[in-house]
Design a protein around this motif. Structure first.
Motif, PDB file in Angstrom:
ATOM      1  N   ARG A   6      16.203 122.280  22.813  1.00 24.14           N
ATOM      2  CA  ARG A   6      17.544 122.140  23.401  1.00 24.14           C
ATOM      3  C   ARG A   6      18.573 122.944  22.616  1.00 24.14           C
ATOM      4  NH1 ARG A   6      15.586 116.739  24.079  1.00 24.14           N
ATOM      5  NH2 ARG A   6      15.406 116.220  26.305  1.00 24.14           N
ATOM      6  N   LEU A   7      18.502 122.872  21.312  1.00 24.20           N
ATOM      7  CA  LEU A   7      19.439 123.630  20.487  1.00 24.20           C
ATOM      8  C   LEU A   7      19.294 125.131  20.753  1.00 24.20           C
ATOM      9  CD1 LEU A   7      21.540 123.838  18.254  1.00 24.20           C
ATOM     10  CD2 LEU A   7      19.672 123.776  16.571  1.00 24.20           C
ATOM     11  N   ALA A   8      18.059 125.598  20.820  1.00 24.75           N
ATOM     12  CA  ALA A   8      17.820 127.023  21.071  1.00 24.75           C
ATOM     13  C   ALA A   8      18.353 127.437  22.438  1.00 24.75           C
ATOM     14  CB  ALA A   8      16.327 127.329  20.967  1.00 24.75           C
ATOM     15  N   ILE A   9      18.179 126.576  23.435  1.00 23.15           N
ATOM     16  CA  ILE A   9      18.684 126.876  24.783  1.00 23.15           C
ATOM     17  C   ILE A   9      20.197 127.069  24.756  1.00 23.15           C
ATOM     18  CG2 ILE A   9      19.175 125.791  27.017  1.00 23.15           C
ATOM     19  CD1 ILE A   9      16.269 124.811  27.036  1.00 23.15           C
ATOM     20  N   PHE A  10      20.905 126.140  24.141  1.00 23.45           N
ATOM     21  CA  PHE A  10      22.367 126.246  24.123  1.00 23.45           C
ATOM     22  C   PHE A  10      22.845 127.396  23.249  1.00 23.45           C
ATOM     23  CE2 PHE A  10      22.205 121.943  25.923  1.00 23.45           C
ATOM     24  CZ  PHE A  10      23.163 122.084  26.924  1.00 23.45           C
ATOM     25  N   THR A 166      21.675 114.119  25.022  1.00 25.05           N
ATOM     26  CA  THR A 166      20.744 115.032  24.363  1.00 25.05           C
ATOM     27  C   THR A 166      21.342 116.389  23.973  1.00 25.05           C
ATOM     28  OG1 THR A 166      19.975 115.923  26.498  1.00 25.05           O
ATOM     29  CG2 THR A 166      18.791 114.021  25.599  1.00 25.05           C
ATOM     30  N   THR A 167      22.518 116.743  24.500  1.00 23.03           N
ATOM     31  CA  THR A 167      23.119 118.029  24.157  1.00 23.03           C
ATOM     32  C   THR A 167      23.539 118.042  22.688  1.00 23.03           C
ATOM     33  OG1 THR A 167      23.931 118.385  26.409  1.00 23.03           O
ATOM     34  CG2 THR A 167      25.016 119.629  24.667  1.00 23.03           C
ATOM     35  N   PRO A 168      23.181 119.088  21.950  1.00 21.87           N
ATOM     36  CA  PRO A 168      23.608 119.178  20.545  1.00 21.87           C
ATOM     37  C   PRO A 168      25.119 119.047  20.433  1.00 21.87           C
ATOM     38  CG  PRO A 168      22.001 120.885  21.048  1.00 21.87           C
ATOM     39  CD  PRO A 168      22.348 120.247  22.351  1.00 21.87           C
ATOM     40  N   THR A 169      25.580 118.301  19.449  1.00 18.80           N
ATOM     41  CA  THR A 169      27.001 117.994  19.308  1.00 18.80           C
ATOM     42  C   THR A 169      27.878 119.234  19.322  1.00 18.80           C
ATOM     43  OG1 THR A 169      26.422 116.036  18.016  1.00 18.80           O
ATOM     44  CG2 THR A 169      28.696 116.803  17.865  1.00 18.80           C
ATOM     45  N   LYS A 173      31.337 120.333  24.005  1.00 18.93           N
ATOM     46  CA  LYS A 173      32.568 120.751  24.677  1.00 18.93           C
ATOM     47  C   LYS A 173      32.304 121.851  25.703  1.00 18.93           C
ATOM     48  CE  LYS A 173      37.212 122.594  23.901  1.00 18.93           C
ATOM     49  NZ  LYS A 173      37.019 123.755  24.798  1.00 18.93           N
ATOM     50  N   ASP A 174      31.420 122.787  25.375  1.00 20.02           N
ATOM     51  CA  ASP A 174      31.187 123.937  26.255  1.00 20.02           C
ATOM     52  C   ASP A 174      29.982 123.789  27.174  1.00 20.02           C
ATOM     53  OD1 ASP A 174      33.379 125.351  25.291  1.00 20.02           O
ATOM     54  OD2 ASP A 174      32.226 126.300  23.684  1.00 20.02           O
ATOM     55  N   ALA A 175      29.215 122.729  27.009  1.00 20.69           N
ATOM     56  CA  ALA A 175      27.975 122.573  27.787  1.00 20.69           C
ATOM     57  C   ALA A 175      28.231 122.646  29.284  1.00 20.69           C
ATOM     58  CB  ALA A 175      27.294 121.256  27.436  1.00 20.69           C
ATOM     59  N   HIS A 176      29.297 122.014  29.736  1.00 23.16           N
ATOM     60  CA  HIS A 176      29.618 121.995  31.165  1.00 23.16           C
ATOM     61  C   HIS A 176      29.694 123.412  31.734  1.00 23.16           C
ATOM     62  CE1 HIS A 176      31.723 121.131  34.913  1.00 23.16           C
ATOM     63  NE2 HIS A 176      32.677 121.957  34.540  1.00 23.16           N
ATOM     64  N   HIS A 177      30.476 124.261  31.092  1.00 22.95           N
ATOM     65  CA  HIS A 177      30.665 125.610  31.630  1.00 22.95           C
ATOM     66  C   HIS A 177      29.482 126.517  31.340  1.00 22.95           C
ATOM     67  CE1 HIS A 177      35.013 124.343  31.678  1.00 22.95           C
ATOM     68  NE2 HIS A 177      34.783 124.724  32.911  1.00 22.95           N
ATOM     69  N   LEU A 178      28.793 126.331  30.229  1.00 21.17           N
ATOM     70  CA  LEU A 178      27.588 127.124  29.966  1.00 21.17           C
ATOM     71  C   LEU A 178      26.554 126.894  31.055  1.00 21.17           C
ATOM     72  CD1 LEU A 178      27.191 126.622  26.102  1.00 21.17           C
ATOM     73  CD2 LEU A 178      27.795 128.748  27.273  1.00 21.17           C
ATOM     74  N   LEU A 179      26.362 125.639  31.419  1.00 18.45           N
ATOM     75  CA  LEU A 179      25.333 125.306  32.411  1.00 18.45           C
ATOM     76  C   LEU A 179      25.751 125.707  33.826  1.00 18.45           C
ATOM     77  CD1 LEU A 179      24.220 121.815  31.041  1.00 18.45           C
ATOM     78  CD2 LEU A 179      22.984 123.985  30.865  1.00 18.45           C
TER      79      LEU A 179
END
Length: 214
Positions: A6-10, A166-169, A173-179
């Motif tokens: 997961r960390l590598a993906i983000f 599960t998203t790395p801390t 904040k940016d997970a929403h727009h990254l995905l």
């Protein structure tokens, strides 16, 4: 999928999308709120075209109320469901003035109490306008989370909770727009662009699009 994957993906998504943000055009939390309400079952491009005409004329609750439902309709009639959206926006503006001094509230409860604002819209406002670590699961994020194995779920709430857990801390904040941007331009619904995908080797989707032979 484990924490290292997961960390590598983000990390890779962040490298591929260095400025993860909404494609809706806005300059204030109120403008963003109106744009997000209008964007339901509509494209960001279509919403931006309408708000480019609306916001220079009316970009506060009082100014939109002064337009009235008929006046507002003239600016948003190119957007799907514009009649119901217009009614909701007028009622929303009235509530903002009556209960919040014209300001956009910063809590989920207060946002979801506004006409036309559901959990997804509230999450967008909390994240994009106020920097909260919320993830608004739309069709793109739902697809990416399930395809990749990041946060499989049968419904949007299950996916939202899975991603928040599960998203790395560092990426909350940016997970929403990254995905959402990854889903909009790479992990598309039909024939995902797996050969060009920066996370293809980490993705658990079994039916990846093969590379085109040279």
């Amino acid at each position: 999928m484990n924490a290292e994957q997961r960390l590598a993906i983000f990390q890779r998504l962040a490298a591929a999308i260095p400025e993860p943000t909404t494609e809706l055009r806005y300059s204030t939390p109120f403008e963003l709120l109106i744009a997000v309400v209008l964007s339901a079952q509509a494209t960001d491009k279509g919403v931006n075209k309408a708000t480019a005409q609306l916001f220079p004329v009316a970009n506060t609750p009082a100014a939109i109320l002064a337009l009235g439902e008929e006046g507002l309709r003239e600016y948003i009639k190119t957007i799907g469901l514009y009649n119901s959206k217009g009614r909701n926006i007028i009622a929303l503006c009235r509530l903002l003035l009556e209960q919040h001094g014209g300001a956009v509230p910063r809590t989920r409860e207060a946002l979801e109490a506004l006409p036309g604002v559901g959990r997804k819209t509230a999450n967008v406002i909390l994240n994009t306008a106020f920097g909260a670590h919320t993830i608004a699961v739309d069709t793109h994020i739902f697809r990416v989370a399930n395809r990749t194995g990041l946060a499989p779920g049968k419904n949007v709430l299950a996916v939202e909770r899975g991603l928040e857990h599960t998203t790395p801390t560092a990426f909350l904040k940016d997970a929403h727009h990254l995905l959402i941007l990854h889903g909009r331009y790479t992990c598309v619904a039909r024939k995902p662009k797996c050969p060009q995908c920066p996370i293809a080797d980490l993705c658990e989707y079994p039916d990846k699009t093969p590379a085109t032979p040279a």
